[in-house]
Design a protein around this motif. Structure first.
Motif, mmCIF file in Angstrom:
data_model
loop_
_atom_site.group_PDB
_atom_site.id
_atom_site.type_symbol
_atom_site.label_atom_id
_atom_site.label_comp_id
_atom_site.label_asym_id
_atom_site.label_seq_id
_atom_site.Cartn_x
_atom_site.Cartn_y
_atom_site.Cartn_z
ATOM 1 N N GLU A 2 40.886 49.947 49.397
ATOM 2 C CA GLU A 2 39.987 50.489 48.383
ATOM 3 C C GLU A 2 39.504 49.377 47.445
ATOM 4 O OE1 GLU A 2 40.292 53.746 44.832
ATOM 5 O OE2 GLU A 2 41.568 53.980 46.590
ATOM 6 N N HIS A 3 38.244 49.451 47.069
ATOM 7 C CA HIS A 3 37.624 48.475 46.175
ATOM 8 C C HIS A 3 36.865 49.197 45.074
ATOM 9 C CE1 HIS A 3 37.884 46.470 50.105
ATOM 10 N NE2 HIS A 3 37.917 45.324 49.452
ATOM 11 N N HIS A 4 36.589 48.480 43.996
ATOM 12 C CA HIS A 4 35.646 48.960 43.001
ATOM 13 C C HIS A 4 34.946 47.763 42.377
ATOM 14 C CE1 HIS A 4 39.410 48.650 40.600
ATOM 15 N NE2 HIS A 4 38.621 48.186 39.664
ATOM 16 N N ILE A 5 33.871 48.034 41.690
ATOM 17 C CA ILE A 5 33.038 47.004 41.070
ATOM 18 C C ILE A 5 33.341 47.004 39.583
ATOM 19 C CG2 ILE A 5 30.651 46.334 40.590
ATOM 20 C CD1 ILE A 5 29.899 47.829 43.211
ATOM 21 N N ILE A 6 33.434 45.814 39.012
ATOM 22 C CA ILE A 6 33.743 45.695 37.592
ATOM 23 C C ILE A 6 32.811 44.670 36.939
ATOM 24 C CG2 ILE A 6 35.540 43.968 37.928
ATOM 25 C CD1 ILE A 6 37.155 45.547 35.737
ATOM 26 N N ALA A 7 32.441 44.954 35.708
ATOM 27 C CA ALA A 7 31.497 44.111 34.985
ATOM 28 C C ALA A 7 32.185 42.901 34.365
ATOM 29 C CB ALA A 7 30.820 44.920 33.887
ATOM 30 N N THR A 16 26.684 42.340 26.741
ATOM 31 C CA THR A 16 25.681 41.728 27.608
ATOM 32 C C THR A 16 26.327 41.366 28.943
ATOM 33 O OG1 THR A 16 24.556 40.827 25.674
ATOM 34 C CG2 THR A 16 23.965 39.897 27.818
ATOM 35 N N LEU A 17 25.826 41.977 29.999
ATOM 36 C CA LEU A 17 26.363 41.755 31.344
ATOM 37 C C LEU A 17 26.034 40.361 31.850
ATOM 38 C CD1 LEU A 17 27.629 42.992 33.978
ATOM 39 C CD2 LEU A 17 25.274 43.530 34.635
ATOM 40 N N LYS A 18 27.049 39.687 32.389
ATOM 41 C CA LYS A 18 26.834 38.411 33.080
ATOM 42 C C LYS A 18 26.583 38.705 34.557
ATOM 43 C CE LYS A 18 28.820 33.911 34.028
ATOM 44 N NZ LYS A 18 29.961 33.021 33.822
ATOM 45 N N GLU A 19 27.534 39.391 35.201
ATOM 46 C CA GLU A 19 27.380 39.820 36.589
ATOM 47 C C GLU A 19 28.490 40.786 36.955
ATOM 48 O OE1 GLU A 19 27.515 36.453 39.235
ATOM 49 O OE2 GLU A 19 29.459 35.799 38.513
ATOM 50 N N TRP A 20 28.296 41.470 38.067
ATOM 51 C CA TRP A 20 29.276 42.410 38.600
ATOM 52 C C TRP A 20 30.141 41.694 39.618
ATOM 53 C CZ3 TRP A 20 29.703 47.132 36.485
ATOM 54 C CH2 TRP A 20 28.611 47.645 35.794
ATOM 55 N N HIS A 21 31.401 42.124 39.718
ATOM 56 C CA HIS A 21 32.354 41.562 40.674
ATOM 57 C C HIS A 21 33.018 42.694 41.442
ATOM 58 C CE1 HIS A 21 32.438 37.396 39.133
ATOM 59 N NE2 HIS A 21 32.191 37.975 37.970
ATOM 60 N N MET A 22 33.501 42.382 42.628
ATOM 61 C CA MET A 22 34.267 43.332 43.428
ATOM 62 C C MET A 22 35.746 43.026 43.224
ATOM 63 S SD MET A 22 33.794 45.929 45.427
ATOM 64 C CE MET A 22 32.132 45.797 46.069
ATOM 65 N N ILE A 23 36.527 44.085 43.064
ATOM 66 C CA ILE A 23 37.959 43.918 42.869
ATOM 67 C C ILE A 23 38.683 44.899 43.792
ATOM 68 C CG2 ILE A 23 38.003 45.504 40.906
ATOM 69 C CD1 ILE A 23 40.094 43.632 39.620
ATOM 70 N N ARG A 24 39.765 44.432 44.399
ATOM 71 C CA ARG A 24 40.569 45.307 45.247
ATOM 72 C C ARG A 24 41.427 46.196 44.358
ATOM 73 N NH1 ARG A 24 41.344 40.038 47.470
ATOM 74 N NH2 ARG A 24 40.130 39.796 49.380
ATOM 75 N N ALA A 25 41.597 47.429 44.763
ATOM 76 C CA ALA A 25 42.416 48.371 43.997
ATOM 77 C C ALA A 25 43.819 47.802 43.805
ATOM 78 C CB ALA A 25 42.474 49.713 44.712
ATOM 79 N N GLY A 26 44.308 47.885 42.581
ATOM 80 C CA GLY A 26 45.650 47.418 42.279
ATOM 81 C C GLY A 26 45.757 45.944 41.950
ATOM 82 N N GLU A 27 44.669 45.203 42.063
ATOM 83 C CA GLU A 27 44.699 43.771 41.751
ATOM 84 C C GLU A 27 44.118 43.520 40.372
ATOM 85 O OE1 GLU A 27 43.444 41.127 44.796
ATOM 86 O OE2 GLU A 27 44.678 42.093 46.305
ATOM 87 N N ALA A 40 36.728 46.688 31.322
ATOM 88 C CA ALA A 40 35.267 46.626 31.378
ATOM 89 C C ALA A 40 34.719 47.778 32.226
ATOM 90 C CB ALA A 40 34.817 45.293 31.959
ATOM 91 N N GLU A 41 33.415 47.982 32.125
ATOM 92 C CA GLU A 41 32.754 49.052 32.886
ATOM 93 C C GLU A 41 32.992 48.874 34.376
ATOM 94 O OE1 GLU A 41 28.307 50.915 33.642
ATOM 95 O OE2 GLU A 41 28.551 49.284 32.222
ATOM 96 N N LYS A 42 33.205 49.989 35.068
ATOM 97 C CA LYS A 42 33.447 49.965 36.512
ATOM 98 C C LYS A 42 32.426 50.844 37.226
ATOM 99 C CE LYS A 42 38.433 49.345 36.039
ATOM 100 N NZ LYS A 42 38.540 49.325 34.599
ATOM 101 N N ALA A 53 24.048 47.753 40.568
ATOM 102 C CA ALA A 53 25.080 46.715 40.573
ATOM 103 C C ALA A 53 24.476 45.324 40.721
ATOM 104 C CB ALA A 53 26.078 46.984 41.686
ATOM 105 N N ARG A 54 23.466 45.033 39.925
ATOM 106 C CA ARG A 54 22.856 43.700 39.945
ATOM 107 C C ARG A 54 22.814 43.130 38.558
ATOM 108 N NH1 ARG A 54 18.146 43.922 44.478
ATOM 109 N NH2 ARG A 54 19.478 44.915 45.996
ATOM 110 N N PRO A 55 23.013 41.860 38.369
ATOM 111 C CA PRO A 55 23.304 40.840 39.377
ATOM 112 C C PRO A 55 24.757 40.932 39.855
ATOM 113 C CG PRO A 55 23.367 39.850 37.211
ATOM 114 C CD PRO A 55 22.960 41.294 37.023
ATOM 115 N N PHE A 56 24.978 40.535 41.099
ATOM 116 C CA PHE A 56 26.290 40.644 41.711
ATOM 117 C C PHE A 56 26.793 39.260 42.103
ATOM 118 C CE2 PHE A 56 29.616 41.999 44.547
ATOM 119 C CZ PHE A 56 30.029 43.198 43.992
#
Length: 69
Positions: A2-7, A16-27, A40-42, A53-56
């Motif tokens: 499982e993954h989610h995106i985090i700001a 002010t958003l720099k970029e979005w990142h992908m993070i594995r659940a539990g990490e 941060a926002e997910k 989800a841009r910029p990524f």
């Protein structure tokens, strides 16, 4: 897996958003290795590749593509 995106914000706790990142659940760090504020926002992983989800982060995106079918 499982993954989610985090700001990642330009300033910690800022709005002010720099970029979005992908993070594995539990990490605690993004797939690219950056330590991100977990409060941060997910977004759900399904938002990857959309305008929402841009910029990524390029590295997170490339690694995510190799992990998902």
């Amino acid at each position: 897996m499982e993954h989610h995106i985090i700001a990642e914000m330009i300033e910690p706790g800022g709005d002010t958003l720099k970029e979005w990142h992908m993070i594995r659940a539990g990490e605690e760090e993004a797939m690219c290795g950056r330590v991100i504020d977990l409060s941060a926002e997910k977004l759900p992983s399904e938002a990857w590749g959309t305008d929402r989800a841009r910029p990524f982060c390029h590295t997170c995106g490339a690694l995510f593509l190799r992990e998902v079918p």
